[in-house]
Design a protein around this motif. Structure first.
Motif, mmCIF file in Angstrom:
data_model
loop_
_atom_site.group_PDB
_atom_site.id
_atom_site.type_symbol
_atom_site.label_atom_id
_atom_site.label_comp_id
_atom_site.label_asym_id
_atom_site.label_seq_id
_atom_site.Cartn_x
_atom_site.Cartn_y
_atom_site.Cartn_z
ATOM 1 N N UNK A 103 -8.268 -15.208 -9.580
ATOM 2 C CA UNK A 103 -9.628 -14.668 -9.704
ATOM 3 C C UNK A 103 -10.181 -14.279 -8.347
ATOM 4 N N UNK A 104 -11.171 -13.392 -8.387
ATOM 5 C CA UNK A 104 -11.954 -13.056 -7.208
ATOM 6 C C UNK A 104 -13.408 -12.953 -7.626
ATOM 7 N N UNK A 105 -14.281 -13.477 -6.798
ATOM 8 C CA UNK A 105 -15.714 -13.316 -6.980
ATOM 9 C C UNK A 105 -16.209 -12.470 -5.813
ATOM 10 N N UNK A 106 -17.043 -11.482 -6.141
ATOM 11 C CA UNK A 106 -17.481 -10.512 -5.148
ATOM 12 C C UNK A 106 -18.975 -10.239 -5.290
ATOM 13 N N UNK A 107 -19.531 -9.538 -4.310
ATOM 14 C CA UNK A 107 -20.905 -9.061 -4.408
ATOM 15 C C UNK A 107 -20.927 -7.597 -4.017
ATOM 16 N N UNK A 108 -21.941 -6.901 -4.513
ATOM 17 C CA UNK A 108 -22.098 -5.485 -4.195
ATOM 18 C C UNK A 108 -23.578 -5.161 -4.109
ATOM 19 N N UNK A 109 -23.877 -4.086 -3.389
ATOM 20 C CA UNK A 109 -25.254 -3.624 -3.287
ATOM 21 C C UNK A 109 -25.276 -2.103 -3.221
ATOM 22 N N UNK A 110 -26.321 -1.526 -3.808
ATOM 23 C CA UNK A 110 -26.506 -0.073 -3.782
ATOM 24 C C UNK A 110 -27.727 0.235 -2.937
ATOM 25 N N UNK A 111 -27.561 1.180 -2.024
ATOM 26 C CA UNK A 111 -28.668 1.638 -1.176
ATOM 27 C C UNK A 111 -28.753 3.157 -1.240
ATOM 28 N N UNK A 112 -29.967 3.669 -1.026
ATOM 29 C CA UNK A 112 -30.133 5.116 -0.969
ATOM 30 C C UNK A 112 -29.944 5.590 0.475
ATOM 31 N N UNK A 113 -30.122 6.886 0.717
ATOM 32 C CA UNK A 113 -29.876 7.463 2.037
ATOM 33 C C UNK A 113 -30.803 6.897 3.107
ATOM 34 N N UNK A 114 -31.964 6.398 2.703
ATOM 35 C CA UNK A 114 -32.906 5.808 3.657
ATOM 36 C C UNK A 114 -32.637 4.319 3.882
ATOM 37 N N UNK A 115 -31.658 3.769 3.185
ATOM 38 C CA UNK A 115 -31.315 2.362 3.337
ATOM 39 C C UNK A 115 -32.064 1.425 2.402
ATOM 40 N N UNK A 116 -32.850 1.981 1.467
ATOM 41 C CA UNK A 116 -33.574 1.149 0.509
ATOM 42 C C UNK A 116 -32.572 0.471 -0.426
ATOM 43 N N UNK A 117 -32.719 -0.840 -0.572
ATOM 44 C CA UNK A 117 -31.839 -1.619 -1.447
ATOM 45 C C UNK A 117 -32.314 -1.466 -2.885
ATOM 46 N N UNK A 118 -31.476 -0.858 -3.730
ATOM 47 C CA UNK A 118 -31.836 -0.599 -5.117
ATOM 48 C C UNK A 118 -31.434 -1.698 -6.072
ATOM 49 N N UNK A 119 -30.258 -2.276 -5.859
ATOM 50 C CA UNK A 119 -29.792 -3.341 -6.734
ATOM 51 C C UNK A 119 -28.654 -4.087 -6.071
ATOM 52 N N UNK A 120 -28.445 -5.297 -6.579
ATOM 53 C CA UNK A 120 -27.352 -6.138 -6.103
ATOM 54 C C UNK A 120 -26.607 -6.678 -7.315
ATOM 55 N N UNK A 121 -25.388 -7.080 -7.076
ATOM 56 C CA UNK A 121 -24.572 -7.586 -8.169
ATOM 57 C C UNK A 121 -23.575 -8.596 -7.646
ATOM 58 N N UNK A 122 -23.234 -9.542 -8.496
ATOM 59 C CA UNK A 122 -22.076 -10.397 -8.274
ATOM 60 C C UNK A 122 -21.178 -10.256 -9.495
ATOM 61 N N UNK A 123 -19.904 -10.442 -9.282
ATOM 62 C CA UNK A 123 -18.952 -10.326 -10.391
ATOM 63 C C UNK A 123 -17.747 -11.202 -10.122
ATOM 64 N N UNK A 124 -17.118 -11.607 -11.206
ATOM 65 C CA UNK A 124 -15.846 -12.311 -11.135
ATOM 66 C C UNK A 124 -14.813 -11.458 -11.868
ATOM 67 N N UNK A 125 -13.670 -11.304 -11.245
ATOM 68 C CA UNK A 125 -12.559 -10.549 -11.803
ATOM 69 C C UNK A 125 -11.372 -11.478 -12.007
ATOM 70 N N UNK A 126 -10.699 -11.318 -13.114
ATOM 71 C CA UNK A 126 -9.460 -12.047 -13.390
ATOM 72 C C UNK A 126 -8.309 -11.103 -13.075
ATOM 73 N N UNK A 127 -7.350 -11.601 -12.369
ATOM 74 C CA UNK A 127 -6.185 -10.795 -11.999
ATOM 75 C C UNK A 127 -5.013 -11.287 -12.835
ATOM 76 N N UNK A 128 -4.536 -10.447 -13.763
ATOM 77 C CA UNK A 128 -3.411 -10.869 -14.614
ATOM 78 C C UNK A 128 -2.161 -11.149 -13.785
ATOM 79 N N UNK A 129 -1.278 -11.932 -14.345
ATOM 80 C CA UNK A 129 -0.004 -12.207 -13.676
ATOM 81 C C UNK A 129 0.731 -10.910 -13.437
ATOM 82 N N UNK A 130 1.409 -10.851 -12.320
ATOM 83 C CA UNK A 130 2.155 -9.625 -11.963
ATOM 84 C C UNK A 130 3.338 -9.417 -12.868
#
Length: 130
Positions: A103-130
């Motif tokens: 698994x991996x847990x991550x964060x993300x953020x979206x900003x506009x051209x002026x640098x305004x923070x529009x939203x944030x997110x966290x997520x967990x991803x499952x990585x299947x066996x290779x």
């Protein structure tokens, strides 16, 4: 599968439909851009939350592929909308928070051209066996 191979397939998928563009990729951060236009807006004239959520999910999924060398699937996505985003250039940045073998847990953020923070997110991803 390398992230470059994965991204080569994205042009003809949801990624391409939205018009997202890869800005940069390494194992510490992924940046994706979008030039938001009329098709990305909701009935209130601001960028639809689904577009912003998809951008964050895609950036975090791309980071999983860059780190793990294979695709993962989103098992949890938490989004907080902070400021309305409007037409124009938007950039999402994704960062790793925690990693295990499957698994991996991550964060993300979206900003506009002026640098305004529009939203944030966290997520967990499952990585299947290779």
């Amino acid at each position: 599968m390398e992230w470059k191979e994965i991204m080569g397939k994205e042009e003809h998928s949801f990624w391409g439909l939205l018009g997202m563009e890869l800005i940069s990729v390494d194992k510490q951060m992924v940046e994706i851009g979008l030039n938001a236009d009329e098709r990305h807006l909701n009935s209130m004239g601001i960028v639809h939350g689904g577009v912003l959520s998809a951008m964050m999910d895609q950036s975090m999924g791309t980071l999983v592929a860059a780190v793990k060398g294979r695709l993962g699937v989103t098992t949890h996505l938490n989004v907080q909308f902070l400021s309305p985003m409007h037409k124009g250039v938007l950039k999402v940045s994704a960062f790793p928070l925690h990693e295990t073998y499957r698994t991996m847990t991550l964060r993300a953020e979206v900003r506009d051209a002026e640098g305004v923070l529009g939203c944030i997110s966290t997520a967990t991803f499952r990585v299947p066996k290779a």
